[in-house]
Design a protein around this motif. Structure first.
Motif, short mmCIF file in Angstrom:
data_model
loop_
_atom_site.label_atom_id
_atom_site.label_comp_id
_atom_site.label_asym_id
_atom_site.label_seq_id
_atom_site.Cartn_x
_atom_site.Cartn_y
_atom_site.Cartn_z
N GLY A 182 0.84 -1.20 0.00
CA GLY A 182 0.00 0.00 0.00
C GLY A 182 0.86 1.24 0.00
O GLY A 182 1.89 1.31 -0.65
N ASP A 183 0.46 2.24 0.79
CA ASP A 183 1.19 3.51 0.82
C ASP A 183 1.92 3.69 2.14
O ASP A 183 2.10 4.80 2.61
CB ASP A 183 0.24 4.68 0.56
CG ASP A 183 -0.90 4.73 1.58
OD1 ASP A 183 -0.93 3.85 2.46
OD2 ASP A 183 -1.72 5.66 1.49
N SER A 184 2.36 2.57 2.74
CA SER A 184 2.98 2.66 4.05
C SER A 184 4.33 3.34 4.03
O SER A 184 4.83 3.79 5.04
CB SER A 184 3.12 1.24 4.65
OG SER A 184 1.86 0.69 4.87
N THR B 273 -3.76 2.03 9.85
CA THR B 273 -5.14 1.96 9.39
C THR B 273 -5.75 0.68 9.95
O THR B 273 -5.19 -0.40 9.76
CB THR B 273 -5.24 1.96 7.86
OG1 THR B 273 -4.71 3.19 7.35
CG2 THR B 273 -6.70 1.84 7.40
N ALA C 90 -7.85 -5.65 -1.67
CA ALA C 90 -6.82 -4.68 -1.27
C ALA C 90 -5.49 -5.36 -0.97
O ALA C 90 -4.42 -4.87 -1.34
CB ALA C 90 -7.29 -3.89 -0.06
N ALA D 219 -2.82 -3.31 -3.38
CA ALA D 219 -2.23 -2.30 -2.49
C ALA D 219 -3.35 -1.63 -1.73
O ALA D 219 -4.50 -1.66 -2.14
CB ALA D 219 -1.43 -1.27 -3.29
N GLY D 220 -2.99 -1.02 -0.61
CA GLY D 220 -3.98 -0.26 0.13
C GLY D 220 -4.70 -1.02 1.21
O GLY D 220 -5.71 -0.55 1.74
#
Length: 424
Positions: free
Chosen positions: A24-26, A38, A85, A89-90
């Motif tokens: 994801g956007d970690s 999250t 997800a 990603a995410g």
């Protein structure tokens, strides 16, 4: 201290492989400033979520270096949403995962193994069967947050009016009690469900299940299963037995009838305790009776074990995994579980959370007393999907649109597609 070092070492060793699953956007291994987690919470948004939101605030106050982005995801959407997800990603760093999802997500590599980490520092405090149910292929992928099972839930006032002082211990006793309640009170004695999950106690009462995982056989249409489903079917016709409701709103109809004193007994789980108390029939909480589901011909009562674990996403980076482990440890602590039980009337998963104040709730105390009859689910990734064919076929059987043999034969064909390596 050793536990903490072991936890960091384990996470560090897993992080490179886990990131390959999609992080994801970690960001990188070390984020600047506070780490923001999250969390996807799948609890009821109205009745349960406020309690979890308050605990998140407590956690943040005690951990200034960690922020938690709370997201309430509808339970019926969460499994597919997380699957999508996590495969791309995410995905959230922490998921409130239904126990039946654990094997499937662990097999795909979406969940982080938690053995030896800070999240399982209190491992021995949890019910052993619940730890087992959080495992797949010898590793533990979740920490039990709440547990549940099915029980025979009774209106004690109606039972008393009918001259009944004890809950039925067998399905035949339930039939007799239902007839007596109808005769003396005018209310129905029992209203059953046509959903596959709610028919599970009839299988356990005959010592069987939809599949035999050890032998890799489909057993949904075995003689024992057919006997169990035959008993289930017989409870839709007779004095004091409500006819089968196969409408889309059947669950709500059954629940409404029970909480308002129109039916004396149903099979239900502890997630409805707070709603029971809102009904006109249970202004006096002591009128709510909880008993084990009636036994089958084996003489044993058995109901499925449900509940939710907190699981950590294997695709998060090291910093987020470390923070997630602390968060899971906090949320599953005895203090947090006591808070959740008192606010939401759900069942804790650890013995030290059943304080005197928690046990003062008759609903919780009642369901705690029937946990011994709960049967852990097999560690089969597809197991949670096996009730779907029954959800299709059992209403047809109950409404007379097809015979029991036809319904179970159709269910077998559908289950065979889900577990193609299972045979006769």
């Amino acid at each position: 201290m050793r536990r903490g070092i072991a936890a960091l070492a384990l996470v560090a060793s897993l992080a490179p492989a886990a990131t390959a699953c999609g992080a994801g956007d970690s960001g990188g291994d070390r984020a600047a400033g506070p780490v923001t987690l999250t969390w996807w919470d799948t609890s009821n948004a109205t009745n349960e979520a406020p309690t979890y939101r308050a605990l998140v605030e407590e956690f943040e106050a005690a951990h200034q270096d960690i922020r938690v982005k709370y997201v309430n995801v509808p339970f019926d959407q969460a499994r597919n949403k997380f699957d999508t997800a996590a495969g791309a990603a995410g995905a959230p760093d922490v998921l409130r995962s239904e126990v039946g999802w654990t094997p499937a997500f662990a097999k795909k590599g979406y969940f982080l193994p938690l053995d030896g980490t800070a999240a399982l520092a209190d491992r021995d405090a949890f019910r052993p069967s619940l730890i087992t149910q959080a495992q797949y292929d010898g590793r533990t992928y979740g920490v039990p947050l709440v547990t549940d099972t099915l029980a025979l839930v009774c209106n004690r006032a109606l039972f008393r009016q009918a001259g009944l002082t004890a809950a039925p211990r067998t399905w035949d006793e339930l039939k007799s009690a239902a007839a007596r309640i109808k005769e003396r009170t005018g209310a129905d004695g029992y209203w059953g469900s046509t959903a596959g999950y709610y028919a599970q106690p009839f299988l356990h009462g005959e010592g069987t299940d939809t599949v035999d995982t050890a032998a890799k056989k489909i057993t949904v249409d075995s003689p024992a299963a057919e006997k169990g489903y035959g008993t289930w079917l017989s409870l839709f016709s007779g004095k004091g037995l409500h006819r089968a409701d196969t409408t889309a709103d059947a669950y709500a109809h059954i629940q409404d009838a029970f909480v308002n004193g129109k039916v004396a007994a149903i099979v239900q789980g502890p997630w409805e305790i707070t709603n029971f108390y809102r009904g006109t029939a249970f202004k006096n909480k002591a009128d709510l009776g909880i008993a084990p589901v009636p036994a089958g011909s084996t003489g044993e009562a058995g109901a499925p074990t449900g509940g939710h674990n907190l699981s950590v996403y294997a695709g998060s980076d090291r910093a987020h995994q470390e923070a997630a482990l602390k968060f899971v440890d906090f949320m599953t602590s005895a203090k947090s579980q006591e808070t959740v039980a008192l606010k939401n009337s759900t069942l804790p998963t650890r013995a030290d959370a059943y304080t005197a104040q928690v046990r003062a709730d008759p609903g919780i105390a009642g369901f705690q007393s029937v946990l011994a009859a709960a049967r852990p689910r097999p560690a089969l990734p597809e197991y949670g999907s096996l009730w779907a064919p029954l959800d299709t076929e059992l209403p047809k059987v109950a409404s007379g649109k097809e015979s029991l043999d036809e319904g179970l034969a159709n269910a077998r064909l559908a289950i065979a597609k889900l577990v193609p390596d299972f045979g006769e």
